[in-house]
Design a protein around this motif. Structure first.
Motif, PDB file in Angstrom:
ATOM      1  N   TYR A 178       0.848  -1.192   0.000  1.00 42.92           N
ATOM      2  CA  TYR A 178       0.000   0.000   0.000  1.00 42.92           C
ATOM      3  C   TYR A 178       0.885   1.244   0.000  1.00 42.92           C
ATOM      4  O   TYR A 178       2.097   1.169   0.267  1.00 42.92           O
ATOM      5  CB  TYR A 178      -0.942   0.005   1.201  1.00 42.92           C
ATOM      6  CG  TYR A 178      -0.261   0.089   2.555  1.00 42.92           C
ATOM      7  CD1 TYR A 178      -0.171   1.289   3.250  1.00 42.92           C
ATOM      8  CD2 TYR A 178       0.295  -1.050   3.155  1.00 42.92           C
ATOM      9  CE1 TYR A 178       0.447   1.364   4.495  1.00 42.92           C
ATOM     10  CE2 TYR A 178       0.910  -0.988   4.393  1.00 42.92           C
ATOM     11  CZ  TYR A 178       0.983   0.226   5.064  1.00 42.92           C
ATOM     12  OH  TYR A 178       1.605   0.301   6.294  1.00 42.92           O
ATOM     13  N   SER A 179       0.278   2.377  -0.307  1.00 40.02           N
ATOM     14  CA  SER A 179       0.989   3.661  -0.318  1.00 40.02           C
ATOM     15  C   SER A 179       0.819   4.336   1.032  1.00 40.02           C
ATOM     16  O   SER A 179      -0.303   4.674   1.427  1.00 40.02           O
ATOM     17  CB  SER A 179       0.436   4.560  -1.430  1.00 40.02           C
ATOM     18  OG  SER A 179       0.812   5.914  -1.219  1.00 40.02           O
ATOM     19  N   LEU A 182      -0.838   7.751   0.636  1.00 41.11           N
ATOM     20  CA  LEU A 182      -2.283   7.669   0.370  1.00 41.11           C
ATOM     21  C   LEU A 182      -3.039   7.398   1.657  1.00 41.11           C
ATOM     22  O   LEU A 182      -4.091   8.014   1.930  1.00 41.11           O
ATOM     23  CB  LEU A 182      -2.561   6.561  -0.648  1.00 41.11           C
ATOM     24  CG  LEU A 182      -4.036   6.251  -0.944  1.00 41.11           C
ATOM     25  CD1 LEU A 182      -4.700   7.426  -1.650  1.00 41.11           C
ATOM     26  CD2 LEU A 182      -4.169   4.980  -1.785  1.00 41.11           C
ATOM     27  N   VAL A 209     -11.905   5.087  -4.677  1.00 40.17           N
ATOM     28  CA  VAL A 209     -10.724   4.252  -4.915  1.00 40.17           C
ATOM     29  C   VAL A 209     -11.115   2.796  -4.693  1.00 40.17           C
ATOM     30  O   VAL A 209     -11.823   2.472  -3.734  1.00 40.17           O
ATOM     31  CB  VAL A 209      -9.574   4.643  -3.961  1.00 40.17           C
ATOM     32  CG1 VAL A 209      -8.388   3.698  -4.115  1.00 40.17           C
ATOM     33  CG2 VAL A 209      -9.137   6.076  -4.221  1.00 40.17           C
ATOM     34  N   TRP A 287      -2.316   0.344  -9.672  1.00 39.76           N
ATOM     35  CA  TRP A 287      -2.117   0.577  -8.234  1.00 39.76           C
ATOM     36  C   TRP A 287      -1.173   1.748  -7.992  1.00 39.76           C
ATOM     37  O   TRP A 287      -1.426   2.593  -7.127  1.00 39.76           O
ATOM     38  CB  TRP A 287      -1.568  -0.712  -7.614  1.00 39.76           C
ATOM     39  CG  TRP A 287      -1.135  -0.575  -6.187  1.00 39.76           C
ATOM     40  CD1 TRP A 287      -1.938  -0.490  -5.087  1.00 39.76           C
ATOM     41  CD2 TRP A 287       0.211  -0.499  -5.711  1.00 39.76           C
ATOM     42  NE1 TRP A 287      -1.165  -0.378  -3.956  1.00 39.76           N
ATOM     43  CE2 TRP A 287       0.159  -0.375  -4.313  1.00 39.76           C
ATOM     44  CE3 TRP A 287       1.457  -0.530  -6.341  1.00 39.76           C
ATOM     45  CZ2 TRP A 287       1.296  -0.285  -3.525  1.00 39.76           C
ATOM     46  CZ3 TRP A 287       2.588  -0.439  -5.557  1.00 39.76           C
ATOM     47  CH2 TRP A 287       2.503  -0.320  -4.173  1.00 39.76           C
ATOM     48  N   GLY A 290      -2.723   5.053  -8.007  1.00 41.82           N
ATOM     49  CA  GLY A 290      -3.691   5.342  -6.960  1.00 41.82           C
ATOM     50  C   GLY A 290      -5.093   4.878  -7.261  1.00 41.82           C
ATOM     51  O   GLY A 290      -6.040   5.273  -6.578  1.00 41.82           O
ATOM     52  N   ALA A 293      -6.101   0.649  -3.528  1.00 43.63           N
ATOM     53  CA  ALA A 293      -5.327   0.862  -2.299  1.00 43.63           C
ATOM     54  C   ALA A 293      -4.364  -0.281  -2.007  1.00 43.63           C
ATOM     55  O   ALA A 293      -3.274  -0.055  -1.481  1.00 43.63           O
ATOM     56  CB  ALA A 293      -6.287   1.040  -1.119  1.00 43.63           C
ATOM     57  N   PHE A 313       5.047   8.524  -3.499  1.00 45.90           N
ATOM     58  CA  PHE A 313       4.080   7.434  -3.350  1.00 45.90           C
ATOM     59  C   PHE A 313       4.343   6.647  -2.068  1.00 45.90           C
ATOM     60  O   PHE A 313       3.430   6.201  -1.404  1.00 45.90           O
ATOM     61  CB  PHE A 313       4.161   6.510  -4.572  1.00 45.90           C
ATOM     62  CG  PHE A 313       3.107   5.451  -4.626  1.00 45.90           C
ATOM     63  CD1 PHE A 313       1.815   5.757  -5.017  1.00 45.90           C
ATOM     64  CD2 PHE A 313       3.402   4.131  -4.289  1.00 45.90           C
ATOM     65  CE1 PHE A 313       0.827   4.768  -5.080  1.00 45.90           C
ATOM     66  CE2 PHE A 313       2.439   3.140  -4.348  1.00 45.90           C
ATOM     67  CZ  PHE A 313       1.145   3.466  -4.742  1.00 45.90           C
TER      68      PHE A 313
END
Length: 462
Positions: A178-179, A182, A209, A287, A290, A293, A313
């Motif tokens: 995952y980011s 984000l 998202v 991904w 974005g 997730a 990111f």
């Protein structure tokens, strides 16, 4: 595990396996001693001074610069030897005819989609036993053997029927990516249980998202969190039972619960529409933009995506959440293995030089370059000491350290390719709601039972 995992599996067909099997040799005892030089402290294998060395490397997410560097370091040691380096895709398609005709390269990185089937190579006597390499003095510290410079599990990962035929180069962890940025912007917290994962998915959907995407053309990617959930619930005993083809293990409560958990992602609409038709790069690019997730992947992801990942990111690896409140493995347990499989063919024209090349490849100098350029953990201990690590690589290293003895890894994918293929196909159906967890379990168990009953398949034991 993927051994590899690497990484994306595409099996050689039955014709290829039959052809290789029909050309069985005596393996390491028949590795063309014609090309041999003087054995010295600096040349422990007696690599010939002027024999050419051909190295074929899978040029995938890790690139091949580290392998080029090993060749560059080989050259000063043997100035009269020409080093022919080839970075290619689809190793099996290119090299299968050469193995059949007993005219293989001297070193092969057998990785990537379409790689050669290691079990077939081993059973056909096509590979050199690497014990001599493991017991040789390491290039960094002659007082240490090469085997003593490798992370735990690396030698085991390359062992078949008690002999070591493969040395993997990258230490791979599998999890859910995952980011961090984000998540910070949205106030999301990475879940520690699967129930929390589903609740968070419902929340993420409200923002527009997609909670998840996956590499639908290669279902083994989603198998990684599935079998990780099962391992956490059932413990190391379940992992051994799967690899040992014990009856009924795919229908066990832990495995059924894991399949049900993954199925819920599809049932609750948490998967980005169209994911089942995406390749690994297409899903990973979506991904990185974005659009989703979470994505399941091994720790090569950061290196594979480094050319397209936007600044800031801040990708990180998350461990697969706990499946139940009574899991046998702790929350930090993670599936891990080594991958990027290097081998020396038994019929290599310069097998002695191939062993020396691998001794150089597994030196700390080359391994540090691999970590820096590929953003992945090498299996050489201490290779990343003092390096400034990227977000993904740092999270991988931290996860490995935190997991410690609770790391686990399956070996059935390497040992029994037909079972791996059946699992992939079944999970593809599960993620598109074309089957149920119960039917998934029956289908995979049937495939496991068929392998167990097939007397032509060499059985391995943990």
């Amino acid at each position: 595990m993927h051994t590899h995992p690497t990484r994306r599996t595409l099996l050689l067909g039955a014709v290829a396996a039959t052809a290789l099997g029909a050309c069985a040799t005596s393996g390491a005892d028949d590795d063309s001693e014609a090309a041999k030089g003087e054995t010295t402290a600096d040349n422990p294998f007696g690599a010939p001074a002027d024999a050419p060395l051909e190295v074929v490397v899978f040029k995938g997410g890790y690139g091949d610069q580290y392998a080029v560097e090993a060749g560059t370091l080989y050259k000063p040691r043997f100035p009269k030897a020409d080093v022919d380096h080839k970075g290619i895709q689809r190793v099996g398609e290119v090299l299968q005819p050469r193995f059949i005709s007993d005219d293989p390269p001297d070193v092969v990185d057998n990785s990537g989609a379409g790689r050669l089937d290691l079990v077939t190579l081993v059973s056909s006597g096509k590979l050199t036993d690497l014990t001599e390499l493991l017991d040789a003095p390491s290039l960094d510290d002659p007082s240490k053997k090469v085997r003593d410079t490798l992370m735990p599990g690396v030698v085991e990962d390359g062992t078949f029927d008690g002999k070591v035929f493969v040395l993997n180069y990258s230490s791979v962890l599998w999890g859910i990516w995952y980011s961090r940025s984000l998540f910070a912007r949205n106030g999301w917290t990475y879940p520690t249980t699967w129930a929390e994962m589903l609740t968070l998915g419902d929340e993420i959907k409200k923002t527009g998202v997609a909670p998840w995407t996956w590499q639908g053309k290669f279902p083994e990617y989603m198998n990684d969190p599935l079998v990780s959930l099962a391992a956490k619930a059932g413990g190391h005993e379940l992992v051994r039972s799967v690899d040992n083809l014990e009856p009924g293990v795919w229908r066990s409560p832990s495995m059924l619960a894991a399949a049900g958990a993954i199925h819920q992602l599809a049932v609750r609409g948490h998967i980005m529409p169209g994911s089942e038709a995406l390749s690994h790069t297409e899903a990973q690019n979506a991904w990185s933009k974005g659009q989703a997730a979470f994505i399941p992947c091994g720790s090569w992801l950061e290196g594979e995506q480094q050319q397209v990942t936007p600044a800031g990111f801040d990708m990180v690896l998350g461990t697969v959440p706990a499946l139940t409140g009574a899991d046998k493995l702790p929350a930090g347990a993670v599936m891990a293995a080594s991958s990027e499989s290097f081998l020396v063919p038994a019929k290599a024209g310069n097998a002695r030089g191939g062993l020396e090349y691998l001794r150089i490849l597994f030196s700390r100098k080359v391994a540090r370059g691999f970590a820096q350029n590929s953003r992945a953990l090498p299996v050489v201990t201490g290779a990343t000491d003092g390096l400034t690590l990227t977000s993904g690589l740092a999270s991988t290293a931290q996860t490995a350290e935190a997991a410690g003895a609770s790391m686990f890894g399956y070996r059935f994918r390497t040992w029994y390719p037909p079972l791996a293929k059946a699992l992939d196909d079944a999970t593809g159906e599960l993620l598109t709601k074309r089957t149920t967890p119960e039917k998934w379990a029956e289908r995979v168990q049937k495939a496991a039972d068929a392998v167990a009953a097939d007397s032509s398949v060499t059985k391995q034991k943990r």
